[in-house]
Design an enzyme around this catalytic site. Structure first.
Site, PDB file in Angstrom:
ATOM      1  N   GLN A 117       0.800  -1.225   0.000  1.00 59.54           N
ATOM      2  CA  GLN A 117       0.000   0.000   0.000  1.00 59.54           C
ATOM      3  C   GLN A 117       0.837   1.281   0.000  1.00 59.54           C
ATOM      4  OE1 GLN A 117      -3.553   1.914   2.682  1.00 59.54           O
ATOM      5  NE2 GLN A 117      -3.319  -0.279   2.670  1.00 59.54           N
TER       6      GLN A 117
ATOM      7  N   THR B  48      -3.772   4.465  12.353  1.00 57.18           N
ATOM      8  CA  THR B  48      -4.369   3.572  11.372  1.00 57.18           C
ATOM      9  C   THR B  48      -3.926   4.008   9.985  1.00 57.18           C
ATOM     10  OG1 THR B  48      -6.373   2.471  10.601  1.00 57.18           O
ATOM     11  CG2 THR B  48      -6.599   4.804  11.190  1.00 57.18           C
ATOM     12  N   GLU B  49      -3.587   3.016   9.144  1.00 51.36           N
ATOM     13  CA  GLU B  49      -2.932   3.329   7.874  1.00 51.36           C
ATOM     14  C   GLU B  49      -3.819   4.153   6.934  1.00 51.36           C
ATOM     15  OE1 GLU B  49      -2.439  -0.776   7.142  1.00 51.36           O
ATOM     16  OE2 GLU B  49      -3.903  -0.857   5.535  1.00 51.36           O
ATOM     17  N   ASN B  50      -5.146   4.065   7.132  1.00 49.73           N
ATOM     18  CA  ASN B  50      -6.030   4.854   6.270  1.00 49.73           C
ATOM     19  C   ASN B  50      -6.100   6.318   6.690  1.00 49.73           C
ATOM     20  OD1 ASN B  50      -7.384   3.503   8.432  1.00 49.73           O
ATOM     21  ND2 ASN B  50      -9.335   4.228   7.631  1.00 49.73           N
ATOM     22  N   SER B  91       0.626   9.012   5.829  1.00 51.70           N
ATOM     23  CA  SER B  91       0.452   7.863   6.710  1.00 51.70           C
ATOM     24  C   SER B  91       1.581   6.851   6.520  1.00 51.70           C
ATOM     25  CB  SER B  91      -0.893   7.199   6.427  1.00 51.70           C
ATOM     26  OG  SER B  91      -1.129   6.153   7.325  1.00 51.70           O
TER      27      SER B  91
END
Lengths: 242, 221
Positions: A117, B48-50, B91
């Site tokens: 990601q 949190t990665e989002n 992030s």
């Protein structure tokens, strides 16, 4: 004449997207950051042989209260419009859930590249920032490094990853002004501001459109230089209403 | 069959690793449960990665659930004072740049050298990397929280991982339903053990040779 990037309909905003376009489409996965109306308009528009760059490729029910609420890139795979996909989280966690993307993969219609990601985001960010490629430690010693240039910098190994540039970006924001300045809402920001920078044409789906000057310049996340078209969603309610 | 620790208890043990002021990223599954067991008197800031730092517990009541406030597992979370939001590039710059103190990840296999495999079962033929490779490479400390053996009783702690790797030599600590093990240059150091289990019994559930810590004790919660 005053600049006004507002389009009258989602259909009009995607009408010129040709077959074979590289589409940066956001959505970490959940309903909040997903440009659902633009994706639906793309389905109706019908352009074929698309390349889709997105974190996920359809996750039923993810980040929603009912599965019926979430319209995501699944409908493009179901409609045989995609030939290539880049994603970090392409399939549901459960192997028992078969999505339209998985069906398209099984039919041999689509080629998938699974990308970590952070690397996926940075590849798109690099394209938007005029960077051709970059070295990252992520993926060293794994299948991800296969076929890639490696380099040791200060005793640490890195792999070379190339930028991914889009033709069109479909993004979701909370509020736009008519110039195309955007603000987002909480975790629905995710990849939207990055995708906005890396396409020739960026189309934003928003809850609300205001006049220039109404957004505090200190709070604008995506400056208007990155945004070319804006379309307002029919229903303004967000958050707990959705 | 002797009782093994349940998922909540594994999570409780993991949470004891969090120090006051740590920035912590929790993966999906058992790791997420650890957020419920922060030791009293400590403040832990979750990433949190989002794209959020400093959010609160899972939003249980429907009235508190907001589709614009979710964690990386798609669960609704709640706001807290001091919370911040950012895009995915920032992030992951936080993650790769070494600004996250601890990540807790699930695993399919861990090797005695700390190699981690957690993104694809080869028999499925397709898997999700998500943020795991970045977290495994970038976090200052990587804790694996998982069941000691798989559903068929096979080794998950192996001499070598046979599944596709997430990252090499990245795991620092393994917390399972049987034991707590530290990855050291000499091998896996058995430090804590589930109540009622002997080191020999844990060894039979583990492929690589375990080194017994001189301070070996029962798992403390």
């Amino acid at each position: 004449m005053a600049i006004d990037k507002v389009f009258p309909s989602f259909a009009a905003a995607v009408a010129d997207i040709p077959d074979g376009a590289v589409m940066l489409i956001d959505g970490f996965g959940g309903a909040g950051g997903m440009p659902s109306y633009l994706i639906t308009a793309m389905r109706d528009h019908g352009a074929k042989n698309l390349t889709v760059v997105s974190n996920s490729l359809g996750l039923p029910g993810f980040g929603t209260r009912s599965e019926a609420e979430l319209v995501d890139t699944s409908i493009l795979f179901a409609n045989h419009q995609v030939k290539k996909a880049y994603a970090s989280f392409p399939v549901p966690r459960s192997p028992n859930v078969v999505t339209p993307f998985i069906e398209a993969l099984r039919r041999g219609e689509v080629v998938l590249e699974v990308v970590p990601q952070g690397t996926l985001v940075e590849r798109v960010r690099a394209a938007g920032a005029g960077i051709g490629a970059f070295y990252t430690p992520t993926g060293v010693g794994t299948d991800v490094e296969n076929g890639k240039e490696k380099k040791t910098i200060n005793d640490k190994e890195y792999i070379l990853e190339y930028a991914i540039k889009g033709d069109y970006a479909l993004i979701r924001a909370h509020i736009a002004d008519r110039l195309g300045n955007l603000v987002y809402r909480m975790t629905s920001r995710n990849m939207n501001p990055i995708w906005a920078t890396a396409a020739r044409v960026t189309i934003a789906e928003v809850d609300e459109i205001v006049e220039p000057g109404e957004l505090d310049p200190e709070t604008i996340v995506t400056p208007c230089v990155y945004v070319h078209r804006i379309v307002k969603r029919p229903n303004k309610t967000r958050g707990t209403e959705a | 069959m002797k009782a093994r620790l349940d998922r909540e208890t594994i999570a409780m043990r993991v949470a004891r690793e969090f120090k006051d002021g740590d920035f912590v990223n929790l993966g999906i599954g058992i790791p997420t449960l650890a957020s419920n067991y922060i030791p009293e008197g400590r403040t832990v800031i979750f990433h949190t990665e989002n794209g959020a730092l400093g959010f609160g517990p899972i939003a249980v009541e429907e009235k508190d659930q907001d589709i614009d406030l979710i964690n990386a597992g798609g669960q609704f979370v709640t706001p807290l004072p001091g919370m911040s939001f950012f895009d995915s590039a920032i992030s992951f710059a936080m993650i790769r740049g070494g600004h996250v103190d601890i990540t807790v990840l699930g695993a399919m296999q861990v090797s005695e050298k700390g190699d981690l495999a957690n993104w694809m079962f080869p028999e499925r033929g397709i898997g999700n990397i998500g943020g795991a490779m970045d977290l495994a490479v970038g976090a200052k400390k990587v804790i694996v929280a998982m069941e000691h053996n798989d559903k068929n009783g096979k080794y998950k702690i192996a001499k070598r991982c046979t599944y596709p790797l997430t990252a090499k030599e990245c795991v620092n600590l393994i917390v399972t339903d049987l034991a707590v093990m530290e990855v050291t240059p000499k091998g896996l150091l058995l430090k804590e053990i589930a109540p009622g289990w002997t080191p020999q019994e844990v060894q039979t559930c583990t492929e690589p040779r375990l080194i017994l810590s001189p301070e070996l004790k029962e798992i403390e919660l």
